[in-house]
Design a protein around this motif. Structure first.
Motif, mmCIF file in Angstrom:
data_model
loop_
_atom_site.group_PDB
_atom_site.id
_atom_site.type_symbol
_atom_site.label_atom_id
_atom_site.label_comp_id
_atom_site.label_asym_id
_atom_site.label_seq_id
_atom_site.Cartn_x
_atom_site.Cartn_y
_atom_site.Cartn_z
ATOM 1 N N TYR A 205 1.413 7.871 13.910
ATOM 2 C CA TYR A 205 1.381 6.544 13.270
ATOM 3 C C TYR A 205 2.450 5.633 13.863
ATOM 4 O O TYR A 205 2.340 4.418 13.782
ATOM 5 N N ILE A 206 3.494 6.226 14.461
ATOM 6 C CA ILE A 206 4.614 5.416 14.961
ATOM 7 C C ILE A 206 4.131 4.350 15.946
ATOM 8 O O ILE A 206 4.538 3.197 15.880
ATOM 9 N N LYS A 207 3.242 4.750 16.854
ATOM 10 C CA LYS A 207 2.816 3.768 17.862
ATOM 11 C C LYS A 207 2.073 2.582 17.218
ATOM 12 O O LYS A 207 2.198 1.444 17.647
ATOM 13 N N TYR A 208 1.352 2.873 16.135
ATOM 14 C CA TYR A 208 0.644 1.785 15.443
ATOM 15 C C TYR A 208 1.625 0.914 14.657
ATOM 16 O O TYR A 208 1.479 -0.306 14.593
ATOM 17 N N LEU A 209 2.633 1.556 14.073
ATOM 18 C CA LEU A 209 3.655 0.792 13.336
ATOM 19 C C LEU A 209 4.368 -0.147 14.312
ATOM 20 O O LEU A 209 4.618 -1.316 14.001
ATOM 21 N N ASP A 210 4.653 0.378 15.515
ATOM 22 C CA ASP A 210 5.306 -0.455 16.542
ATOM 23 C C ASP A 210 4.455 -1.674 16.900
ATOM 24 O O ASP A 210 4.969 -2.765 17.097
ATOM 25 N N MET A 211 3.143 -1.466 16.951
ATOM 26 C CA MET A 211 2.246 -2.587 17.296
ATOM 27 C C MET A 211 2.369 -3.704 16.254
ATOM 28 O O MET A 211 2.377 -4.881 16.583
ATOM 29 N N LEU A 212 2.480 -3.296 14.969
ATOM 30 C CA LEU A 212 2.601 -4.309 13.909
ATOM 31 C C LEU A 212 3.949 -5.006 13.976
ATOM 32 O O LEU A 212 4.045 -6.222 13.763
ATOM 33 N N LEU A 213 4.990 -4.244 14.307
ATOM 34 C CA LEU A 213 6.318 -4.869 14.441
ATOM 35 C C LEU A 213 6.280 -5.855 15.613
ATOM 36 O O LEU A 213 6.816 -6.966 15.522
ATOM 37 N N ASP A 214 5.615 -5.460 16.708
ATOM 38 C CA ASP A 214 5.495 -6.356 17.876
ATOM 39 C C ASP A 214 4.795 -7.648 17.501
ATOM 40 O O ASP A 214 5.091 -8.715 18.028
ATOM 41 N N LYS A 215 3.844 -7.534 16.558
ATOM 42 C CA LYS A 215 3.067 -8.727 16.161
ATOM 43 C C LYS A 215 3.849 -9.666 15.267
ATOM 44 O O LYS A 215 3.414 -10.768 14.971
ATOM 45 N N GLY A 216 4.992 -9.184 14.743
ATOM 46 C CA GLY A 216 5.825 -10.091 13.941
ATOM 47 C C GLY A 216 6.005 -9.729 12.479
ATOM 48 O O GLY A 216 6.722 -10.420 11.756
ATOM 49 N N THR A 217 5.348 -8.625 12.023
ATOM 50 C CA THR A 217 5.634 -8.178 10.656
ATOM 51 C C THR A 217 7.050 -7.614 10.683
ATOM 52 O O THR A 217 7.380 -6.797 11.545
ATOM 53 N N GLU A 218 7.901 -8.047 9.755
ATOM 54 C CA GLU A 218 9.309 -7.635 9.855
ATOM 55 C C GLU A 218 9.508 -6.164 9.504
ATOM 56 O O GLU A 218 10.260 -5.465 10.185
ATOM 57 N N ASN A 219 8.867 -5.717 8.441
ATOM 58 C CA ASN A 219 9.037 -4.326 8.005
ATOM 59 C C ASN A 219 7.712 -3.810 7.440
ATOM 60 O O ASN A 219 6.970 -4.571 6.821
ATOM 61 N N ILE A 220 7.471 -2.516 7.646
ATOM 62 C CA ILE A 220 6.227 -1.928 7.132
ATOM 63 C C ILE A 220 6.560 -0.667 6.343
ATOM 64 O O ILE A 220 7.316 0.177 6.822
ATOM 65 N N VAL A 221 5.976 -0.564 5.170
ATOM 66 C CA VAL A 221 6.079 0.682 4.423
ATOM 67 C C VAL A 221 4.662 1.224 4.314
ATOM 68 O O VAL A 221 3.807 0.638 3.645
ATOM 69 N N LEU A 222 4.420 2.296 5.039
ATOM 70 C CA LEU A 222 3.103 2.924 5.020
ATOM 71 C C LEU A 222 3.120 3.982 3.925
ATOM 72 O O LEU A 222 3.829 4.987 4.022
ATOM 73 N N SER A 223 2.335 3.718 2.869
ATOM 74 C CA SER A 223 2.362 4.651 1.742
ATOM 75 C C SER A 223 1.327 5.754 1.944
ATOM 76 O O SER A 223 0.167 5.479 2.287
ATOM 77 N N LEU A 224 1.767 6.989 1.744
ATOM 78 C CA LEU A 224 0.890 8.150 1.940
ATOM 79 C C LEU A 224 0.553 8.803 0.603
ATOM 80 O O LEU A 224 0.375 10.011 0.503
ATOM 81 N N GLY A 225 0.550 7.990 -0.466
ATOM 82 C CA GLY A 225 0.217 8.486 -1.800
ATOM 83 C C GLY A 225 1.194 9.554 -2.246
ATOM 84 O O GLY A 225 2.401 9.418 -2.093
ATOM 85 N N LYS A 226 0.649 10.674 -2.749
ATOM 86 C CA LYS A 226 1.551 11.709 -3.280
ATOM 87 C C LYS A 226 2.319 12.435 -2.166
ATOM 88 O O LYS A 226 3.200 13.250 -2.438
ATOM 89 N N ASN A 227 2.000 12.112 -0.902
ATOM 90 C CA ASN A 227 2.749 12.730 0.205
ATOM 91 C C ASN A 227 3.937 11.886 0.647
ATOM 92 O O ASN A 227 4.607 12.219 1.631
ATOM 93 N N GLY A 228 4.183 10.756 -0.027
ATOM 94 C CA GLY A 228 5.363 9.951 0.292
ATOM 95 C C GLY A 228 5.054 8.727 1.121
ATOM 96 O O GLY A 228 4.004 8.092 0.936
ATOM 97 N N SER A 229 5.943 8.401 2.063
ATOM 98 C CA SER A 229 5.756 7.169 2.826
ATOM 99 C C SER A 229 6.545 7.201 4.134
ATOM 100 O O SER A 229 7.396 8.064 4.345
#
Ligand code: TA6
Length: 313
Positions: A205-229
């Motif tokens: 997922y890191i590479k996809y998170l990086d893509m969103l940061l590159d696009k200008g979203t300042e911070n992302i919290v990817l929630s994984l439900g009962k498995n955390g985030s």
């Protein structure tokens, strides 16, 4: 001031069954409760419980909106909704003893008029300012298309308030394109953005998170439900959170409480990695109780010490 915007408010009818819900069977109800619904209102409740000033806004149908306002008042939340002659939707939440999560059944909500939309823009223009926080959670209602949603976010950005968004599909994409402070997609919503259909390792997922940061979203919290985030920060740090073990009563609203916990700590000047830790504990406490809203502060403190955090980068 923190403003929470629930564009599609709801009244949750929470029905608890005596045993596991089954098709083709007479399922006996043991209890019915009502609670506020529609996501950002839950954020307001968390903030209020923590004694943090906030206002709940968005659209409300005047026919039964008084019920929602009263429910919010029971939590001490002050509201400032744009009222329209319509019926606020009702969401049905079904709980049983299977310990496998709730069933959530939602209506589309009433069509927001052009006039109501303009009144919301005026409200933002008149009230929001630098140092404010604006939280947009939940699915926008009919009448608020992606174009209008983008205009709303743009208006808040012009006022220089910090924007948190918890939304899905094209509305989530609009938030990404608008470059907001934080988005909180769940795993399905995140995978949908990139059209990921196969099973992948968490670290991929890191590479996809990086893509969103590159696009200008300042911070992302990817929630994984009962498995955390997973938290991906503007400075490219990445943290993985593992939540405590709980006896789940009602997972409905747990994601909203997670956002509420995060927003509360950011508003108090805490770092995002600490804020996500707190949000994880709040959300675990929320899921341990039957209502759609609220949490227990003592339980949250206990959970805090049980969360595992790893720095991935
Ligand atoms: O997350 C829980 C909840 O806020 C419920 O209270 C329910 O009303 C629902 O979500 C609304 O979700 P939606 O995505 O339809 O705005």
């Amino acid at each position: 001031m923190i403003y929470t915007f629930t564009l599609n408010t709801a009244i949750d009818k929470i029905i608890t069954f005596e045993s596991e819900i089954k098709r083709r069977k007479n399922n006996k109800i043991s209890n019915i409760m009502y609670d506020v619904g529609g996501k950002a209102v839950h954020v307001s409740i968390i903030l209020e419980q923590l004694g943090i000033a906030n206002k709940a806004s968005g659209f409300i149908g005047s026919q039964n909106g008084g019920i929602l306002i009263k429910l919010l008042e029971q939590y001490g939340v002050k509201s400032d909704f744009i009222e329209q002659e319509a019926k606020t939707r009702e969401s049905v939440v079904l709980l049983d003893n299977s310990n496998e999560g709730s069933y959530m059944i939602t209506e589309k909500g009433f069509r927001v008029s052009e006039d109501s939309y303009k009144r919301l823009l005026d409200y933002i223009e008149e009230n929001l300012k630098l140092s404010d926080i604006a939280v947009f959670s939940g699915s926008p209602p009919p009448g608020i298309d992606v174009g209008k949603y983008t205009v709303i976010l743009k208006k808040v950005k012009e006022k220089k308030a910090k924007i948190f968004v918890d939304s899905a599909s094209d509305y989530l994409k609009a938030a990404i394109d608008s470059g907001v402070f934080m988005i909180k997609p769940n795993e399905d919503e995140f995978r949908e953005i990139f059209n990921i259909t196969e099973k992948i390792e968490e670290r991929e997922y890191i590479k996809y998170l990086d893509m969103l940061l590159d696009k200008g979203t300042e911070n992302i919290v990817l929630s994984l439900g009962k498995n955390g985030s997973i938290l991906a920060k503007k400075n490219r740090e990445i943290f993985r959170y593992y939540p405590p073990e709980i006896i789940q009563q009602n997972d409905t609203g747990a994601g909203d409480s997670f956002v509420g916990g995060i927003v509360s700590q950011v508003s108090l000047g805490e770092s995002l990695e600490e804020a996500v830790l707190f949000g994880t504990a709040v959300s675990a406490s929320k899921a341990s109780q039957k209502l759609s809203s609220g949490f227990d502060i003592k339980q949250t403190q206990i959970f805090l010490s049980k969360i595992k955090r790893e720095q991935w980068r």
